[in-house]
Design a protein around this motif. Sequence first.
Motif, PDB file in Angstrom:
ATOM      1  N   ASP A  73     -26.909  32.546  -6.670  1.00 31.38           N
ATOM      2  CA  ASP A  73     -26.279  31.777  -7.992  1.00 31.38           C
ATOM      3  C   ASP A  73     -24.991  31.324  -7.445  1.00 31.38           C
ATOM      4  OD1 ASP A  73     -28.272  32.630  -9.638  1.00 31.38           O
ATOM      5  OD2 ASP A  73     -27.403  34.564 -10.125  1.00 31.38           O
ATOM      6  N   SER A  74     -23.990  31.803  -6.669  1.00 30.73           N
ATOM      7  CA  SER A  74     -22.759  31.343  -6.477  1.00 30.73           C
ATOM      8  C   SER A  74     -23.031  30.185  -5.444  1.00 30.73           C
ATOM      9  CB  SER A  74     -21.813  32.265  -5.886  1.00 30.73           C
ATOM     10  OG  SER A  74     -22.179  32.767  -4.612  1.00 30.73           O
ATOM     11  N   ASN A  75     -23.926  30.184  -4.725  1.00 35.51           N
ATOM     12  CA  ASN A  75     -24.306  29.103  -3.849  1.00 35.51           C
ATOM     13  C   ASN A  75     -24.713  27.699  -4.378  1.00 35.51           C
ATOM     14  OD1 ASN A  75     -23.479  30.200  -1.332  1.00 35.51           O
ATOM     15  ND2 ASN A  75     -25.429  31.220  -1.013  1.00 35.51           N
ATOM     16  N   TRP A  76     -25.752  28.095  -5.464  1.00 34.63           N
ATOM     17  CA  TRP A  76     -26.192  27.284  -6.433  1.00 34.63           C
ATOM     18  C   TRP A  76     -25.100  26.511  -7.019  1.00 34.63           C
ATOM     19  CZ3 TRP A  76     -26.165  26.204 -11.798  1.00 34.63           C
ATOM     20  CH2 TRP A  76     -26.816  25.227 -11.932  1.00 34.63           C
ATOM     21  N   LEU A  77     -24.466  27.226  -7.728  1.00 29.18           N
ATOM     22  CA  LEU A  77     -23.052  26.556  -8.541  1.00 29.18           C
ATOM     23  C   LEU A  77     -22.528  25.733  -7.614  1.00 29.18           C
ATOM     24  CD1 LEU A  77     -21.676  26.550 -11.376  1.00 29.18           C
ATOM     25  CD2 LEU A  77     -20.437  28.647 -10.666  1.00 29.18           C
ATOM     26  N   TYR A  78     -21.840  26.305  -6.550  1.00 28.30           N
ATOM     27  CA  TYR A  78     -21.223  25.485  -5.463  1.00 28.30           C
ATOM     28  C   TYR A  78     -21.607  24.001  -4.953  1.00 28.30           C
ATOM     29  CZ  TYR A  78     -18.140  24.556  -1.473  1.00 28.30           C
ATOM     30  OH  TYR A  78     -17.667  23.716  -0.480  1.00 28.30           O
ATOM     31  N   THR A  79     -23.131  24.256  -4.788  1.00 29.13           N
ATOM     32  CA  THR A  79     -23.628  22.880  -4.541  1.00 29.13           C
ATOM     33  C   THR A  79     -23.766  22.060  -5.782  1.00 29.13           C
ATOM     34  OG1 THR A  79     -25.255  24.479  -3.202  1.00 29.13           O
ATOM     35  CG2 THR A  79     -26.098  21.976  -3.732  1.00 29.13           C
ATOM     36  N   ARG A  80     -23.813  22.474  -6.945  1.00 28.77           N
ATOM     37  CA  ARG A  80     -23.811  21.513  -7.987  1.00 28.77           C
ATOM     38  C   ARG A  80     -22.443  21.052  -8.091  1.00 28.77           C
ATOM     39  NH1 ARG A  80     -26.179  22.449 -14.061  1.00 28.77           N
ATOM     40  NH2 ARG A  80     -24.786  20.905 -14.986  1.00 28.77           N
ATOM     41  N   VAL A  81     -21.419  21.585  -7.933  1.00 26.73           N
ATOM     42  CA  VAL A  81     -20.054  21.229  -8.011  1.00 26.73           C
ATOM     43  C   VAL A  81     -19.702  20.212  -6.824  1.00 26.73           C
ATOM     44  CG1 VAL A  81     -17.569  21.720  -7.589  1.00 26.73           C
ATOM     45  CG2 VAL A  81     -18.855  23.245  -9.143  1.00 26.73           C
ATOM     46  N   LEU A  82     -20.435  20.289  -5.752  1.00 29.48           N
ATOM     47  CA  LEU A  82     -20.014  19.391  -4.718  1.00 29.48           C
ATOM     48  C   LEU A  82     -20.879  17.906  -5.102  1.00 29.48           C
ATOM     49  CD1 LEU A  82     -20.635  21.345  -1.487  1.00 29.48           C
ATOM     50  CD2 LEU A  82     -18.486  20.402  -2.358  1.00 29.48           C
ATOM     51  N   ALA A  83     -21.777  18.402  -5.860  1.00 26.03           N
ATOM     52  CA  ALA A  83     -22.623  17.110  -6.069  1.00 26.03           C
ATOM     53  C   ALA A  83     -21.962  16.071  -7.218  1.00 26.03           C
ATOM     54  CB  ALA A  83     -24.354  17.444  -6.681  1.00 26.03           C
ATOM     55  N   GLU A  84     -21.519  16.887  -8.366  1.00 27.60           N
ATOM     56  CA  GLU A  84     -20.904  16.437  -9.313  1.00 27.60           C
ATOM     57  C   GLU A  84     -19.571  15.677  -8.735  1.00 27.60           C
ATOM     58  OE1 GLU A  84     -19.617  19.276 -12.220  1.00 27.60           O
ATOM     59  OE2 GLU A  84     -21.838  19.881 -12.354  1.00 27.60           O
ATOM     60  N   ASP A  85     -18.843  16.305  -7.682  1.00 29.89           N
ATOM     61  CA  ASP A  85     -17.848  15.610  -7.038  1.00 29.89           C
ATOM     62  C   ASP A  85     -18.049  14.327  -6.488  1.00 29.89           C
ATOM     63  OD1 ASP A  85     -14.933  15.649  -6.293  1.00 29.89           O
ATOM     64  OD2 ASP A  85     -15.240  16.743  -4.707  1.00 29.89           O
TER      65      ASP A  85
END
Length: 87
Positions: A73-85
């Motif tokens: 879950d934390s890896n998924w959230l981090y990947t999503r933040v990178l995509a949003e950035d």
Amino acid sequence: MLLLAGCSSDGALQGDAPDNSTAPAGAADVAGTGAGGAAEAQQFVEQVEQHQLEFGEYRARVSWLRATNINYDSNWLYTRVLAEDTA
């Protein structure tokens, strides 16, 4: 022989001015040199700085979460933040 083909003299290597006859209309005034351009640029910079201030804290918190709680879950959230950035 192939190395010499790249050394041909076409004028551009000898300091000739580039041919801008094919440039689109208004291409020379891309920078927006008027007072409106400077005001718009300042407003844009302020908006970007505000976004980076808010999003930067969010990204830092998610990065900390990923670093301290290593799971799917934390890896998924981090990947999503990178995509949003990068969007």
